[in-house]
Design an enzyme around this catalytic site. Structure first.
Site, PDB file in Angstrom:
ATOM      1  N   LYS A 103      72.663  11.140  34.742  1.00 42.22           N
ATOM      2  CA  LYS A 103      71.637  10.396  33.838  1.00 42.22           C
ATOM      3  C   LYS A 103      71.815   9.047  33.978  1.00 42.22           C
ATOM      4  CE  LYS A 103      68.817  11.871  31.693  1.00 42.22           C
ATOM      5  NZ  LYS A 103      67.209  12.505  32.056  1.00 42.22           N
ATOM      6  N   THR A 117      69.341   9.648  27.758  1.00 40.81           N
ATOM      7  CA  THR A 117      69.996  10.179  26.768  1.00 40.81           C
ATOM      8  C   THR A 117      70.928   9.130  26.216  1.00 40.81           C
ATOM      9  OG1 THR A 117      71.880  11.885  26.241  1.00 40.81           O
ATOM     10  CG2 THR A 117      71.584  11.260  28.688  1.00 40.81           C
ATOM     11  N   ASP A 118      71.656   9.353  25.064  1.00 40.75           N
ATOM     12  CA  ASP A 118      72.771   8.295  24.595  1.00 40.75           C
ATOM     13  C   ASP A 118      73.998   8.620  25.201  1.00 40.75           C
ATOM     14  OD1 ASP A 118      73.316  10.851  23.175  1.00 40.75           O
ATOM     15  OD2 ASP A 118      73.150  10.089  21.241  1.00 40.75           O
ATOM     16  N   GLU A 119      74.171   9.842  25.906  1.00 39.11           N
ATOM     17  CA  GLU A 119      75.255  10.097  26.491  1.00 39.11           C
ATOM     18  C   GLU A 119      75.808   9.103  27.624  1.00 39.11           C
ATOM     19  OE1 GLU A 119      75.993  14.018  27.224  1.00 39.11           O
ATOM     20  OE2 GLU A 119      75.272  14.789  25.540  1.00 39.11           O
ATOM     21  N   TYR A 159      77.091  15.557  33.831  1.00 38.24           N
ATOM     22  CA  TYR A 159      75.609  15.273  33.352  1.00 38.24           C
ATOM     23  C   TYR A 159      75.246  13.856  33.122  1.00 38.24           C
ATOM     24  CZ  TYR A 159      71.826  15.216  29.553  1.00 38.24           C
ATOM     25  OH  TYR A 159      70.873  14.610  29.211  1.00 38.24           O
TER      26      TYR A 159
HETATM   27  P1  NAD Z   1      65.474  21.175  29.205  1.00 38.73           P
HETATM   28  O1  NAD Z   1      66.680  21.945  30.134  1.00 38.73           O
HETATM   29  O2  NAD Z   1      64.978  22.135  28.270  1.00 38.73           O
HETATM   30  O3  NAD Z   1      64.249  21.471  30.291  1.00 38.73           O
HETATM   31  C1  NAD Z   1      64.202  20.667  31.519  1.00 38.73           C
HETATM   32  C2  NAD Z   1      63.153  21.042  32.353  1.00 38.73           C
HETATM   33  O4  NAD Z   1      63.255  20.500  33.550  1.00 38.73           O
HETATM   34  C3  NAD Z   1      63.016  22.605  32.377  1.00 38.73           C
HETATM   35  O5  NAD Z   1      61.646  23.039  32.344  1.00 38.73           O
HETATM   36  C4  NAD Z   1      63.232  22.779  34.102  1.00 38.73           C
HETATM   37  O6  NAD Z   1      62.519  24.046  34.403  1.00 38.73           O
HETATM   38  C5  NAD Z   1      62.684  21.504  34.569  1.00 38.73           C
HETATM   39  N1  NAD Z   1      63.397  20.972  35.729  1.00 38.73           N
HETATM   40  C6  NAD Z   1      64.813  21.082  36.212  1.00 38.73           C
HETATM   41  N2  NAD Z   1      64.849  20.731  37.372  1.00 38.73           N
HETATM   42  C7  NAD Z   1      63.707  20.406  38.037  1.00 38.73           C
HETATM   43  C8  NAD Z   1      63.267  20.054  39.096  1.00 38.73           C
HETATM   44  N3  NAD Z   1      64.224  19.614  40.252  1.00 38.73           N
HETATM   45  N4  NAD Z   1      61.925  19.762  39.356  1.00 38.73           N
HETATM   46  C9  NAD Z   1      61.221  20.135  38.312  1.00 38.73           C
HETATM   47  N5  NAD Z   1      61.646  20.375  37.250  1.00 38.73           N
HETATM   48  C10 NAD Z   1      62.922  20.728  36.810  1.00 38.73           C
HETATM   49  O7  NAD Z   1      65.906  19.882  28.965  1.00 38.73           O
HETATM   50  P2  NAD Z   1      65.443  19.015  27.299  1.00 38.73           P
HETATM   51  O8  NAD Z   1      66.500  19.241  26.428  1.00 38.73           O
HETATM   52  O9  NAD Z   1      63.899  19.262  27.157  1.00 38.73           O
HETATM   53  O10 NAD Z   1      65.581  17.466  28.202  1.00 38.73           O
HETATM   54  C11 NAD Z   1      64.602  16.781  28.801  1.00 38.73           C
HETATM   55  C12 NAD Z   1      64.858  15.301  29.159  1.00 38.73           C
HETATM   56  O11 NAD Z   1      65.454  14.829  27.887  1.00 38.73           O
HETATM   57  C13 NAD Z   1      66.098  15.509  30.106  1.00 38.73           C
HETATM   58  O12 NAD Z   1      65.847  14.389  31.132  1.00 38.73           O
HETATM   59  C14 NAD Z   1      67.306  15.200  29.281  1.00 38.73           C
HETATM   60  O13 NAD Z   1      68.117  14.390  29.927  1.00 38.73           O
HETATM   61  C15 NAD Z   1      66.682  14.168  28.058  1.00 38.73           C
HETATM   62  N6  NAD Z   1      67.245  14.282  26.947  1.00 38.73           N
HETATM   63  C16 NAD Z   1      67.629  15.552  26.318  1.00 38.73           C
HETATM   64  C17 NAD Z   1      68.041  15.340  24.954  1.00 38.73           C
HETATM   65  C18 NAD Z   1      68.489  16.772  24.193  1.00 38.73           C
HETATM   66  O14 NAD Z   1      68.961  16.539  23.125  1.00 38.73           O
HETATM   67  N7  NAD Z   1      67.973  17.991  24.646  1.00 38.73           N
HETATM   68  C19 NAD Z   1      68.256  14.076  24.349  1.00 38.73           C
HETATM   69  C20 NAD Z   1      68.056  13.008  24.988  1.00 38.73           C
HETATM   70  C21 NAD Z   1      67.811  13.004  26.278  1.00 38.73           C
HETATM   71  O1  DAU Z   2      73.259  13.458  22.826  1.00 40.67           O
HETATM   72  C1  DAU Z   2      71.978  13.729  23.753  1.00 40.67           C
HETATM   73  C2  DAU Z   2      72.395  15.141  24.653  1.00 40.67           C
HETATM   74  O2  DAU Z   2      72.576  16.231  23.711  1.00 40.67           O
HETATM   75  C3  DAU Z   2      71.299  15.468  25.796  1.00 40.67           C
HETATM   76  O3  DAU Z   2      71.408  14.489  26.798  1.00 40.67           O
HETATM   77  C4  DAU Z   2      71.721  16.731  26.367  1.00 40.67           C
HETATM   78  O4  DAU Z   2      70.798  17.034  27.256  1.00 40.67           O
HETATM   79  C5  DAU Z   2      71.750  17.939  25.304  1.00 40.67           C
HETATM   80  O5  DAU Z   2      72.254  18.953  25.894  1.00 40.67           O
HETATM   81  C6  DAU Z   2      72.929  17.350  24.185  1.00 40.67           C
HETATM   82  O6  DAU Z   2      74.137  17.400  24.577  1.00 40.67           O
HETATM   83  P1  DAU Z   2      75.494  17.998  23.946  1.00 40.67           P
HETATM   84  O7  DAU Z   2      76.410  18.327  24.721  1.00 40.67           O
HETATM   85  O8  DAU Z   2      75.778  17.012  22.658  1.00 40.67           O
HETATM   86  O9  DAU Z   2      74.739  19.294  23.210  1.00 40.67           O
HETATM   87  P2  DAU Z   2      75.216  20.781  22.947  1.00 40.67           P
HETATM   88  O10 DAU Z   2      74.214  21.547  22.263  1.00 40.67           O
HETATM   89  O11 DAU Z   2      75.677  21.355  24.100  1.00 40.67           O
HETATM   90  O12 DAU Z   2      76.590  20.447  22.005  1.00 40.67           O
HETATM   91  C7  DAU Z   2      76.263  19.880  20.756  1.00 40.67           C
HETATM   92  C8  DAU Z   2      77.836  19.694  20.326  1.00 40.67           C
HETATM   93  O13 DAU Z   2      78.157  20.972  19.843  1.00 40.67           O
HETATM   94  C9  DAU Z   2      78.877  19.219  21.319  1.00 40.67           C
HETATM   95  O14 DAU Z   2      79.867  18.483  20.545  1.00 40.67           O
HETATM   96  C10 DAU Z   2      79.584  20.698  21.688  1.00 40.67           C
HETATM   97  C11 DAU Z   2      79.737  21.330  20.419  1.00 40.67           C
HETATM   98  N1  DAU Z   2      79.232  22.966  20.995  1.00 40.67           N
HETATM   99  C12 DAU Z   2      78.314  23.239  21.939  1.00 40.67           C
HETATM  100  C13 DAU Z   2      78.324  24.407  22.176  1.00 40.67           C
HETATM  101  C14 DAU Z   2      77.106  25.020  22.900  1.00 40.67           C
HETATM  102  C15 DAU Z   2      80.237  23.905  20.267  1.00 40.67           C
HETATM  103  O15 DAU Z   2      80.813  23.516  19.387  1.00 40.67           O
HETATM  104  N2  DAU Z   2      79.990  25.156  20.722  1.00 40.67           N
HETATM  105  C16 DAU Z   2      79.040  25.552  21.455  1.00 40.67           C
HETATM  106  O16 DAU Z   2      78.793  26.783  21.786  1.00 40.67           O
END
Ligand code: NAD
Ligand code: DAU
Length: 361
Positions: free
Chosen positions: A169, A140-142, A165
């Protein structure tokens, strides 16, 4: 030179989650000669219902299990002759990491270590699998922390994670990098910005707002709503991962993003306006923007993320194909077309259904 011809047996972790399930679907369609094993624990975020359309594909196998289970992971590497790992599995929600960090440390750090060690044993110590291997870690970019008004994250930006989180990561990224430098494990890391699109769990901003706005519920916006995220349509993230699998350099890191910076409040207002157009205003006649509520800020809330995806564009030729204007409409249309999926995820009934289905397997 690409790796297509040598990529045969792919272990996808976390393939029942949001991005993983989009990736599994895309990979099966783009890689006709590959077998794909999806190892997923099925936490609250994992839903095999995300993959009902491909679950009977003979090239696909689902295994319910934990990436921290070293014996299971080693068995999969041996039995399935795994040559490629695409590691998505993680605890992914920042708010949950603030409320309870322990699972994040366990899965994101210990789980990644367990996979790396299994890959090292299978590919380097026992060298039981022939051919070219790749361990792609999806990050992630975080990990880069928070930006001010200007600037962008590049692959050389110093790590500065600020939530449990992002710290977990960052730790997993460092382990992956250490396995490359110390043991020569053929790793590659992608650091991506915020994804959105189909199958996104409605605890995250965009699907939460869509679902609440449709149902006339409050729309919680943290702080002043001016925090900025850089949004990428999920399928574009998946094509970037395939590109890196094929052409990415061993030991390299690639930033992935869509150059779509938006303030949270803009996102919420956009979703409200599109829903008003598509399904009409609220029963009271008021526009959905009237549901917006500014609430207490997230502790340590990163102010701004912005990804410079110049390296993957210049070196591997990847660029996103979906603009935010297109992607947000596609996403809202998907949620409108899939009310049963949303209902089952929101009330938790999908978990019991699949618990019974996989009991005893
Ligand atoms: P998600 O939470 O939707 O899915 C995570 C999956 O991992 C689920 O299916 C869960 O059951 C599985 N999981 C969790 N713990 C586990 C374990 N111990 N063993 C096996 N499986 C397990 O997450 P996502 O949003 O699809 O993100 C996937 C990956 O991409 C993560 O590594 C996250 O850090 C990264 N990522 C997400 C975003 C985003 O915007 N969602 C952006 C950049 C990177
Ligand atoms: O940048 C990549 C990341 O993006 C991933 O690594 C994470 O797995 C993914 O969950 C996401 O993280 P964020 O914290 O940016 O996503 P989230 O959707 O939780 O929140 C997006 C923005 O919106 C953040 O600034 C917080 C805000 N927010 C979120 C929720 C859930 C609100 O204002 N209200 C809300 O109810």
């Amino acid at each position: 030179m690409t790796r297509d011809s040598r990529m045969k047996n792919i272990l996808v972790t976390g393939g029942a989650g949001f991005i993983g399930s989009n990736f599994v679907r895309l990979a099966l369609s783009r890689l006709p000669d590959c077998r794909l094993i999806n190892l997923d624990k099925l936490t609250y975020a994992g839903n095999p219902g995300n993959l009902v359309d491909i679950q009977d594909d003979p090239r696909y196998r689902f295994v319910q299990g934990d990436i921290c289970d070293a014996a299971l992971v080693a068995e999969l590497f041996a039995d399935e002759q795994i040559d490629t790992v695409v590691h998505f599995a993680a605890e992914s929600h920042v708010d949950r990491s603030i409320d309870g960090p322990a699972e994040f440390i366990q899965t994101n750090i210990v789980g990644t270590f367990t996979l790396l060690e299994a890959a090292r044993q299978a590919w380097l110590v026992n060298a039981a699998v022939a051919g070219d291997k790749r361990f792609l870690h999806v990050s992630t970019d975080e990990v880069y922390g928070s930006l001010g008004e200007t600037g962008m994250f590049t692959e050389t930006t110093r790590y500065d994670p600020r939530s449990p989180y992002s710290a977990s990561k960052a730790s997993s990224d460092h382990l992956v990098s250490a396995y490359f430098h110390t043991y020569g494990l053929p790793t590659v890391i992608t650091n991506c910005s915020n994804n959105y699109g189909p199958y996104h769990f409605p605890e995250k901003l965009i699907p939460l707002i869509i679902n609440n706005a449709l149902n006339g519920k409050d729309l919680p916006v943290y702080g002043d709503g001016k925090n900025v995220r850089d949004w990428l349509y999920v399928v574009d993230h998946c094509t970037a991962i395939l590109t890196v699998l094929h052409q990415g350099g061993v030991g390299e890191t690639y930033n992935v993003g869509g150059n779509n910076e938006k303030q949270n409040i803009e996102i919420v207002q956009t979703v409200c306006d599109i829903l008003d157009q598509k399904v009409g205003p609220l029963p009271s006649g008021e526009p959905r923007r009237s549901l917006i509520r500014f609430v207490k800020d997230r502790p340590g809330h990163d102010r701004r993320y912005a990804i410079d995806a110049g390296k993957i564009a210049a070196e591997l030729g990847w660029k996103p194909s979906v603009t935010f204007a297109e992607g947000i409409v596609k996403t809202i249309e998907w949620y409108l077309a899939n009310p049963d999926w949303v209902a089952a995820v929101v009330d938790g009934s999908y978990q019991e259904y699949y618990r019974q289905m996989y009991a005893g397997r």
